[in-house]
Design an enzyme around this catalytic site. Sequence first.
Site, PDB file in Angstrom:
ATOM      1  N   PHE A 136       0.861  -1.185   0.000  1.00 44.27           N
ATOM      2  CA  PHE A 136       0.000   0.000   0.000  1.00 44.27           C
ATOM      3  C   PHE A 136       0.895   1.231   0.000  1.00 44.27           C
ATOM      4  O   PHE A 136       1.774   1.367   0.846  1.00 44.27           O
ATOM      5  CB  PHE A 136      -0.933   0.032   1.228  1.00 44.27           C
ATOM      6  CG  PHE A 136      -1.898   1.183   1.146  1.00 44.27           C
ATOM      7  CD1 PHE A 136      -3.037   1.087   0.352  1.00 44.27           C
ATOM      8  CD2 PHE A 136      -1.648   2.377   1.803  1.00 44.27           C
ATOM      9  CE1 PHE A 136      -3.919   2.160   0.228  1.00 44.27           C
ATOM     10  CE2 PHE A 136      -2.524   3.453   1.686  1.00 44.27           C
ATOM     11  CZ  PHE A 136      -3.666   3.342   0.892  1.00 44.27           C
ATOM     12  N   ASP A 221       9.411   2.423   1.419  1.00 44.22           N
ATOM     13  CA  ASP A 221       8.259   3.161   1.941  1.00 44.22           C
ATOM     14  C   ASP A 221       8.176   2.862   3.433  1.00 44.22           C
ATOM     15  O   ASP A 221       7.710   1.798   3.858  1.00 44.22           O
ATOM     16  CB  ASP A 221       6.983   2.710   1.214  1.00 44.22           C
ATOM     17  CG  ASP A 221       5.747   3.446   1.727  1.00 44.22           C
ATOM     18  OD1 ASP A 221       5.806   3.994   2.837  1.00 44.22           O
ATOM     19  OD2 ASP A 221       4.717   3.424   1.023  1.00 44.22           O
ATOM     20  N   LYS A 250       2.899   9.748   8.249  1.00 43.16           N
ATOM     21  CA  LYS A 250       2.180   9.273   9.443  1.00 43.16           C
ATOM     22  C   LYS A 250       2.692   9.914  10.727  1.00 43.16           C
ATOM     23  O   LYS A 250       2.286  11.009  11.046  1.00 43.16           O
ATOM     24  CB  LYS A 250       2.216   7.741   9.501  1.00 43.16           C
ATOM     25  CG  LYS A 250       1.266   7.108   8.452  1.00 43.16           C
ATOM     26  CD  LYS A 250       0.736   5.795   8.910  1.00 43.16           C
ATOM     27  CE  LYS A 250      -0.095   5.076   7.854  1.00 43.16           C
ATOM     28  NZ  LYS A 250      -1.489   5.528   7.825  1.00 43.16           N
TER      29      LYS A 250
HETATM   30  C1  LIG Z   1       3.137   2.189   3.765  1.00 46.27           C
HETATM   31  C2  LIG Z   1       2.239   3.343   3.441  1.00 46.27           C
HETATM   32  N1  LIG Z   1       2.568   4.170   2.450  1.00 46.27           N
HETATM   33  C3  LIG Z   1       1.794   5.222   2.124  1.00 46.27           C
HETATM   34  C4  LIG Z   1       0.618   5.476   2.795  1.00 46.27           C
HETATM   35  C5  LIG Z   1      -0.230   6.653   2.402  1.00 46.27           C
HETATM   36  O1  LIG Z   1      -0.111   7.661   3.346  1.00 46.27           O
HETATM   37  P1  LIG Z   1      -1.154   8.882   3.370  1.00 46.27           P
HETATM   38  O2  LIG Z   1      -2.487   8.314   3.727  1.00 46.27           O
HETATM   39  O3  LIG Z   1      -0.578   9.821   4.391  1.00 46.27           O
HETATM   40  O4  LIG Z   1      -1.145   9.475   2.007  1.00 46.27           O
HETATM   41  C6  LIG Z   1       0.235   4.636   3.843  1.00 46.27           C
HETATM   42  C7  LIG Z   1      -1.033   4.863   4.564  1.00 46.27           C
HETATM   43  O5  LIG Z   1      -1.571   4.005   5.202  1.00 46.27           O
HETATM   44  C8  LIG Z   1       1.066   3.542   4.173  1.00 46.27           C
HETATM   45  O6  LIG Z   1       0.738   2.692   5.157  1.00 46.27           O
END
Ligand SMILES: Cc1ncc(COP(=O)(O)O)c(C=O)c1O
Length: 396
Positions: A136, A221, A250
Site C-alpha cells: 500500500f 516506503d 504518518k
Molecule cells: C506504507 C504506506 N505508504 C503510504 C501510505 C499513504 O499515506 P497517506 O495516507 O498519508 O497518504 C500509507 C497509509 O496508510 C502507508 O501505510
Amino acid sequence: MSTSDFVNQAERLLVPVYGRTEAAFVRGHGAWLEDADGRRVLDFFSSILCTNLGHCHPAVTAAVQRQIATLVHVSNLHYSAPQLELAEMLVANSFADRVFLCNSGAEANEAAIKLARRYGHASGGRFEILTMLGSFHGRTMATIAATGQEKVRKGFEPTLPGFRYVPFGDVAAIEAALKPETVAVLVEPVQGEGGVVVPPAGYLAALRELCDRHDLLLMLDEVQTGCGRTGTLFAYQQMDVVPDVMTLAKSLGNGLPVGAMLATERAAISLDLGAHGSTFGGNCVTNAAAVATLGVLLAPETLPRARVAAARLRSGLERLAAQHPETIETVRGMGLLLGLELRDGERARTVAARALDAGLLLNVTAERVLRIAPPLVVTDEEIDLCLAILKGALPS
Ligand SMILES: Cc1ncc(COP(=O)(O)O)c(C=O)c1O
C-alpha cells in the site's frame, strides 16, 4: 454532541469513502482517547499509526503552540527555520543526504516516483518501478498505480503505466521480472495495510545487492514502519540495508500532517530546479511538530523503552495465540507494529467490535488481521489491560 449526532452529521455531509466504526473522539492524552459520550478508550491503533508518542505529547504541543504564535507559513520561494531543522535531523539520523518535505505519505511516494522517473530518463530512458503484491503506497493516481492491491485501483482505470507487481519477500521473483526499462524497486520493509507481513530475514539486503547489480534505485516506503514503530528510528536500520530513497509520513509530526522523501545525493539530484514542489511542504507549524517529535524519539530512553514494551506485548499475544489455536492463526510483526492473524475475517471484526465495547481500540486490516500498534510510550499496565480485554473479546 453525542456519538449518534456525529454519525448522522457525517453521513449527511462527508463524501462516503470511509468505512467508519461508530466511535467519535473529542480528547486524547497518551495512550487514551475520550469519546463523545465521555467514555475512555485505550488507543492501540495510534490513530492509524500517526501518534507514536501518544496523543497530545507535551513536547509536540509546546512546539506547535510556540511556532503558531511566531510564524505559521513561509513559501518555498523563501527560507524558514523549522524545515531546515527538520531536514538536519533527518539527514543526521539516516542514510540520506537530502530531503524533500511534503504533507502525507502519498505525496512522499509521489516524490519518490517522480525521482525514479527522472533518474531513469537520465540513465537510458528507463521508467518502470516494480512494487509488491499486497503493498500500500497511497490513494493518489500515481500511488494507487504503485499499490499492489487491485481493489484500490478498481474503477480508476486507466491507471498510470510503468508499474508491475511481484510477490513480497521473493528476490528471485524480482530478478525474473526485470526488464530493460526497469529503474527502481519500491517496497515496505514490513507490509502494514497488507496485514503486518514481515519479509524473510535477509530479503532487503539481497534486494540491495540485486539493485546494485542492475543500477536500480531501492526505495523504501517507511510511511508506516518509520518513526520508531518497529523499535529503531527506521525499520531498515535492523535489516542490514541502506536504501537510495525512503519515504516517511504518518507519525513524523505525531499527528500533524508531515511527509518527507529522503534520498542519497546521487538519487536526489535527479529532481533538479523546477522538477517538483508543494505549497505546504515544509510548513513552519507541522515541521516544528516533526522536530519536536524526532527530538523525543531520539531521547536515549524512548526507543529502548518501546522495545521493552514490544517484547511484553508480543509475548502476551503469543500466550493468547497458544490458548486460542482455533481462533488465532499467527502472531507477527516488528516492534510495536504487531498483527494477530485470525482464522476468519468475520471473527476478526467481531473481536475488534467486542474489544471496543470493552474500551480497547484496534483495527482490522487485510480482512482478518488485528493490527495492534499502541504508542511507543505505552505502559506495562496499559499493555496488560489490552491483553485482558483481548482475552475477553476472543470466543471462549
Ligand atoms: C506504507 C504506506 N505508504 C503510504 C501510505 C499513504 O499515506 P497517506 O495516507 O498519508 O497518504 C500509507 C497509509 O496508510 C502507508 O501505510
